[in-house]
Design a protein around this motif. Structure first.
Motif, PDB file in Angstrom:
ATOM      1  N   LEU A 145      36.978  52.450  32.278  1.00  0.00           N
ATOM      2  CA  LEU A 145      37.338  51.228  33.264  1.00  0.00           C
ATOM      3  C   LEU A 145      38.541  50.427  32.968  1.00  0.00           C
ATOM      4  O   LEU A 145      39.191  50.196  33.758  1.00  0.00           O
ATOM      5  CB  LEU A 145      36.200  50.136  33.383  1.00  0.00           C
ATOM      6  CG  LEU A 145      34.831  50.954  33.748  1.00  0.00           C
ATOM      7  CD1 LEU A 145      33.756  49.764  33.588  1.00  0.00           C
ATOM      8  CD2 LEU A 145      34.907  50.978  35.251  1.00  0.00           C
ATOM      9  N   ILE A 146      38.793  50.243  31.646  1.00  0.00           N
ATOM     10  CA  ILE A 146      39.868  49.458  31.357  1.00  0.00           C
ATOM     11  C   ILE A 146      41.369  50.343  31.853  1.00  0.00           C
ATOM     12  O   ILE A 146      42.238  49.570  32.138  1.00  0.00           O
ATOM     13  CB  ILE A 146      40.037  49.207  29.760  1.00  0.00           C
ATOM     14  CG1 ILE A 146      39.091  47.915  29.442  1.00  0.00           C
ATOM     15  CG2 ILE A 146      41.353  48.983  29.376  1.00  0.00           C
ATOM     16  CD1 ILE A 146      39.627  46.806  30.057  1.00  0.00           C
ATOM     17  N   THR A 147      41.319  51.786  31.563  1.00  0.00           N
ATOM     18  CA  THR A 147      42.324  52.207  31.977  1.00  0.00           C
ATOM     19  C   THR A 147      42.527  52.454  33.375  1.00  0.00           C
ATOM     20  O   THR A 147      43.694  52.397  33.893  1.00  0.00           O
ATOM     21  CB  THR A 147      42.403  53.790  31.580  1.00  0.00           C
ATOM     22  OG1 THR A 147      41.051  54.609  32.028  1.00  0.00           O
ATOM     23  CG2 THR A 147      42.142  53.851  30.125  1.00  0.00           C
ATOM     24  N   GLN A 148      41.491  52.113  34.122  1.00  0.00           N
ATOM     25  CA  GLN A 148      41.577  52.244  35.544  1.00  0.00           C
ATOM     26  C   GLN A 148      42.222  50.959  36.071  1.00  0.00           C
ATOM     27  O   GLN A 148      43.127  50.662  37.103  1.00  0.00           O
ATOM     28  CB  GLN A 148      40.328  52.273  36.068  1.00  0.00           C
ATOM     29  CG  GLN A 148      39.532  53.598  36.325  1.00  0.00           C
ATOM     30  CD  GLN A 148      38.303  53.530  36.806  1.00  0.00           C
ATOM     31  OE1 GLN A 148      37.684  52.698  37.747  1.00  0.00           O
ATOM     32  NE2 GLN A 148      37.305  54.211  36.255  1.00  0.00           N
ATOM     33  N   ILE A 149      42.096  49.678  35.243  1.00  0.00           N
ATOM     34  CA  ILE A 149      42.512  48.271  35.747  1.00  0.00           C
ATOM     35  C   ILE A 149      44.224  48.449  35.139  1.00  0.00           C
ATOM     36  O   ILE A 149      45.155  47.822  35.889  1.00  0.00           O
ATOM     37  CB  ILE A 149      41.790  47.383  34.780  1.00  0.00           C
ATOM     38  CG1 ILE A 149      40.527  47.123  35.128  1.00  0.00           C
ATOM     39  CG2 ILE A 149      42.754  45.918  34.836  1.00  0.00           C
ATOM     40  CD1 ILE A 149      39.893  46.179  34.299  1.00  0.00           C
ATOM     41  N   GLY A 150      44.446  49.371  34.352  1.00  0.00           N
ATOM     42  CA  GLY A 150      45.774  49.608  33.810  1.00  0.00           C
ATOM     43  C   GLY A 150      46.657  48.511  33.048  1.00  0.00           C
ATOM     44  O   GLY A 150      46.080  47.576  32.596  1.00  0.00           O
TER      45      GLY A 150
END
Ligand code: B1M
Length: 213
Positions: free
Chosen positions: A208-213
């Motif tokens: 999820l954190i990588t999706q937030i960027g």
């Protein structure tokens, strides 16, 4: 393995101090932490769960077993932590409104911390307003919701709705989990992620954190 059986048996009878000593003994004997958790602590809790369901034990016995479980888990906590990990992000976690079960939530918290997340633990019986104000004021990247009762699952939807109302829905990811929760339900209520167990929840949080960027 005898020590794992002993952990399970003593957990079932709520002997918190003995459980703690046995967990320490198992750690000293280099029994894998995963085995201590799954074949010792969770095994005992699952037997208590079955007995509770069949009315063979009642709330007081389950409570003292839960206390023994939490005591044992405390000793395992350092072993889940990866050393020298930079903060991966900030998460707030809690058991939803009306629900007092916290063992699974505590396990998820432990695994998240192990992966390097900063975790704000809001406890149990947490209102949607508290999740949202914490997420907003503390800049949380993810809100983690746990529910153990079919009657409290609906409170998860209220948190999603409250995030929308507060205008923060696109800034925060919402992850749901707990025994009665499924990915189907997650889709129905419009949450971002579902995880079946604590280890998957920590991996999912990294995604999820990588999706937030
Ligand atoms: Co309660 N209880 N309980 N209870 N209790 C259940 C959940 C129940 C299934 C027992 C049964 O009848 N078979 C049943 C629910 C039935 C239903 O809704 N379908 C039930 C009931 C009915 C109740 C009461 C209503 C009983 C009463 O008073 N008549 C009452 C409700 C109180 C309330 O919350 N308002 C109640 C009370 C209690 C105690 C207080 C006595 C105690 C809780 C103590 C505590 O937590 N500190 C308790 C317990 C311990 C249980 C059982 C026996 C064990 C739950 C547990 O800790 N499991 C449970 C029966 C069972 O599960 N077999 C039962 C171990 C834990 C590690 O698993 O929490 O599922 P779990 O977490 C898992 C995954 O679900 C996941 O990760 C963990 C594993 O890695 N996960 C997530 C959890 N949260 C996640 C979040 C995520 C991702 C994954 O992302 C954010």
């Amino acid at each position: 393995m005898q020590v794992l059986q002993d952990i399970s048996t003593n957990l079932q009878s709520g002997k918190a101090k003995v459980v703690q000593e046995l967990v320490q003994q198992a750690l000293d004997a280099k029994v894998p932490v995963k085995d201590i958790l799954e074949q010792g602590l969770l095994h005992g809790m699952s037997i208590i769960g079955d007995k509770f369901k069949n009315n063979e034990v009642f709330v007081p016995e389950v409570l003292i077993a839960a206390r023994a479980m939490n005591r044992g888990m405390e000793l395992l906590k350092p072993y889940f932590a990866e050393s020298g990990v930079e903060s991966k992000g900030r998460v707030c976690i809690g058991t939803v409104q009306g629900d007092l079960h916290d063992i699974g939530k505590n396990l998820v918290k432990m695994m998240l911390e192990g992966k390097g997340f900063e975790v704000l633990d809001l406890g149990t019986d947490v209102t949607p307003e508290t999740f949202i104000s914490t997420a907003r004021e503390q800049d949380c990247h993810i809100i983690c919701l746990s529910a153990l009762l079919t009657t409290t699952m609906s409170a998860m939807q209220k948190v999603v709705a409250a995030a929308e109302e507060a205008g923060i829905r696109d800034q925060v990811k919402i992850m749901v989990g707990g025994a009665p929760v499924t990915d189907e339900f997650r889709k129905e209520i419009g949450a971002d992620a579902y995880a079946a167990d604590a280890a998957s929840a920590a991996d999912m949080a990294l995604d999820l954190i990588t999706q937030i960027g």
